[in-house]
Design a protein around this motif. Structure first.
Motif, PDB file in Angstrom:
ATOM      1  N   UNK A  32      34.298 -77.918 -45.700  1.00 52.85           N
ATOM      2  CA  UNK A  32      35.616 -77.314 -45.643  1.00 52.85           C
ATOM      3  C   UNK A  32      35.596 -76.070 -44.758  1.00 52.85           C
ATOM      4  N   UNK A  33      36.749 -75.736 -44.229  1.00 58.81           N
ATOM      5  CA  UNK A  33      36.883 -74.529 -43.420  1.00 58.81           C
ATOM      6  C   UNK A  33      36.366 -73.327 -44.204  1.00 58.81           C
ATOM      7  N   UNK A  34      35.536 -72.553 -43.535  1.00 58.25           N
ATOM      8  CA  UNK A  34      34.937 -71.384 -44.179  1.00 58.25           C
ATOM      9  C   UNK A  34      33.604 -71.675 -44.833  1.00 58.25           C
ATOM     10  N   UNK A  35      33.232 -72.936 -44.891  1.00 56.25           N
ATOM     11  CA  UNK A  35      31.989 -73.321 -45.552  1.00 56.25           C
ATOM     12  C   UNK A  35      30.782 -73.217 -44.643  1.00 56.25           C
ATOM     13  N   UNK A  36      29.652 -73.626 -45.176  1.00 53.33           N
ATOM     14  CA  UNK A  36      28.383 -73.535 -44.461  1.00 53.33           C
ATOM     15  C   UNK A  36      27.702 -74.890 -44.404  1.00 53.33           C
ATOM     16  N   UNK A  37      26.850 -75.025 -43.409  1.00 51.75           N
ATOM     17  CA  UNK A  37      26.098 -76.260 -43.227  1.00 51.75           C
ATOM     18  C   UNK A  37      24.787 -75.901 -42.551  1.00 51.75           C
ATOM     19  N   UNK A  38      23.738 -76.619 -42.882  1.00 51.82           N
ATOM     20  CA  UNK A  38      22.429 -76.372 -42.276  1.00 51.82           C
ATOM     21  C   UNK A  38      21.941 -77.652 -41.613  1.00 51.82           C
ATOM     22  N   UNK A  39      21.753 -77.569 -40.309  1.00 53.69           N
ATOM     23  CA  UNK A  39      21.227 -78.688 -39.548  1.00 53.69           C
ATOM     24  C   UNK A  39      19.719 -78.535 -39.390  1.00 53.69           C
ATOM     25  N   UNK A  40      19.036 -79.666 -39.388  1.00 49.86           N
ATOM     26  CA  UNK A  40      17.589 -79.653 -39.205  1.00 49.86           C
ATOM     27  C   UNK A  40      17.204 -80.564 -38.057  1.00 49.86           C
ATOM     28  N   UNK A  41      16.112 -80.217 -37.429  1.00 48.10           N
ATOM     29  CA  UNK A  41      15.612 -80.996 -36.290  1.00 48.10           C
ATOM     30  C   UNK A  41      14.095 -81.077 -36.396  1.00 48.10           C
ATOM     31  N   UNK A  42      13.573 -82.264 -36.213  1.00 47.64           N
ATOM     32  CA  UNK A  42      12.125 -82.442 -36.235  1.00 47.64           C
ATOM     33  C   UNK A  42      11.688 -83.189 -34.984  1.00 47.64           C
ATOM     34  N   UNK A  43      10.698 -82.634 -34.306  1.00 49.72           N
ATOM     35  CA  UNK A  43      10.112 -83.285 -33.140  1.00 49.72           C
ATOM     36  C   UNK A  43       8.742 -83.823 -33.532  1.00 49.72           C
ATOM     37  N   UNK A  44       8.449 -85.041 -33.117  1.00 53.87           N
ATOM     38  CA  UNK A  44       7.168 -85.647 -33.463  1.00 53.87           C
ATOM     39  C   UNK A  44       6.576 -86.336 -32.250  1.00 53.87           C
ATOM     40  N   UNK A  45       5.261 -86.468 -32.273  1.00 56.22           N
ATOM     41  CA  UNK A  45       4.546 -87.060 -31.159  1.00 56.22           C
ATOM     42  C   UNK A  45       3.305 -86.247 -30.886  1.00 56.22           C
ATOM     43  N   UNK A  46       2.660 -86.509 -29.773  1.00 59.14           N
ATOM     44  CA  UNK A  46       1.438 -85.780 -29.417  1.00 59.14           C
ATOM     45  C   UNK A  46       1.808 -84.461 -28.725  1.00 59.14           C
ATOM     46  N   UNK A  47       2.390 -83.600 -29.488  1.00 57.38           N
ATOM     47  CA  UNK A  47       2.851 -82.320 -28.953  1.00 57.38           C
ATOM     48  C   UNK A  47       1.700 -81.335 -28.915  1.00 57.38           C
ATOM     49  N   UNK A  48       1.418 -80.850 -27.746  1.00 54.53           N
ATOM     50  CA  UNK A  48       0.339 -79.879 -27.576  1.00 54.53           C
ATOM     51  C   UNK A  48       0.890 -78.456 -27.693  1.00 54.53           C
ATOM     52  N   UNK A  49       2.054 -78.284 -27.117  1.00 52.27           N
ATOM     53  CA  UNK A  49       2.687 -76.962 -27.164  1.00 52.27           C
ATOM     54  C   UNK A  49       4.193 -77.147 -27.175  1.00 52.27           C
ATOM     55  N   UNK A  50       4.837 -76.475 -28.106  1.00 53.88           N
ATOM     56  CA  UNK A  50       6.300 -76.489 -28.143  1.00 53.88           C
ATOM     57  C   UNK A  50       6.782 -75.203 -27.514  1.00 53.88           C
ATOM     58  N   UNK A  51       7.550 -75.307 -26.467  1.00 54.02           N
ATOM     59  CA  UNK A  51       8.018 -74.126 -25.749  1.00 54.02           C
ATOM     60  C   UNK A  51       9.449 -73.763 -26.077  1.00 54.02           C
TER      61      UNK A  51
END
Length: 120
Positions: A13-32
């Protein structure tokens, strides 16, 4: 290839809050860099890049907060005081270095997006 997956979208609803999440997977050596964008034009919402100040779109400054967990390659977007204009598909992007096919390669990948709907 690095896989990026968003979650946490929904209806609020208007005025409310929400939390989005993101996950990266794989052979990650460095996340920039990890960031959140919206819409077909991929407008910047918020982004965190190593060695640079966190960036926010003017419209969300003070209401949205981006955070990163470098150990787990995740990012979150805490959105508060949401207005109908914030309704859109939100995309996460991640960039850095991966180990692929015996080489270290740069990557920059996007998720499929998560829908945010704000009801008035």
């Amino acid at each position: 290839q690095v896989r990026v997956v968003e979650s946490g979208g929904g209806v609020v609803q208007t005025g409310g809050s929400l939390r989005l999440s993101c996950e990266a997977s794989g052979n990650i050596v460095k996340m920039s860099r990890m960031g959140w964008y919206r819409g077909d034009q991929r407008e910047l919402v918020a982004a965190m890049t190593n060695g640079e100040p966190t960036k926010y779109a003017d419209a969300v400054q003070g209401r949205f907060t981006i955070s990163r967990d470098n150990a787990n390659h995740t990012a979150h977007l805490q959105m508060s005081s949401l207005q109908p204009a914030a309704a859109d598909v939100y995309y996460c992007t991640a960039g850095g270095i991966e180990y692929s096919d015996s080489f270290y390669r740069p990557f920059a990948d996007w998720g499929q997006g998560t829908q945010v709907t704000v009801s008035s």
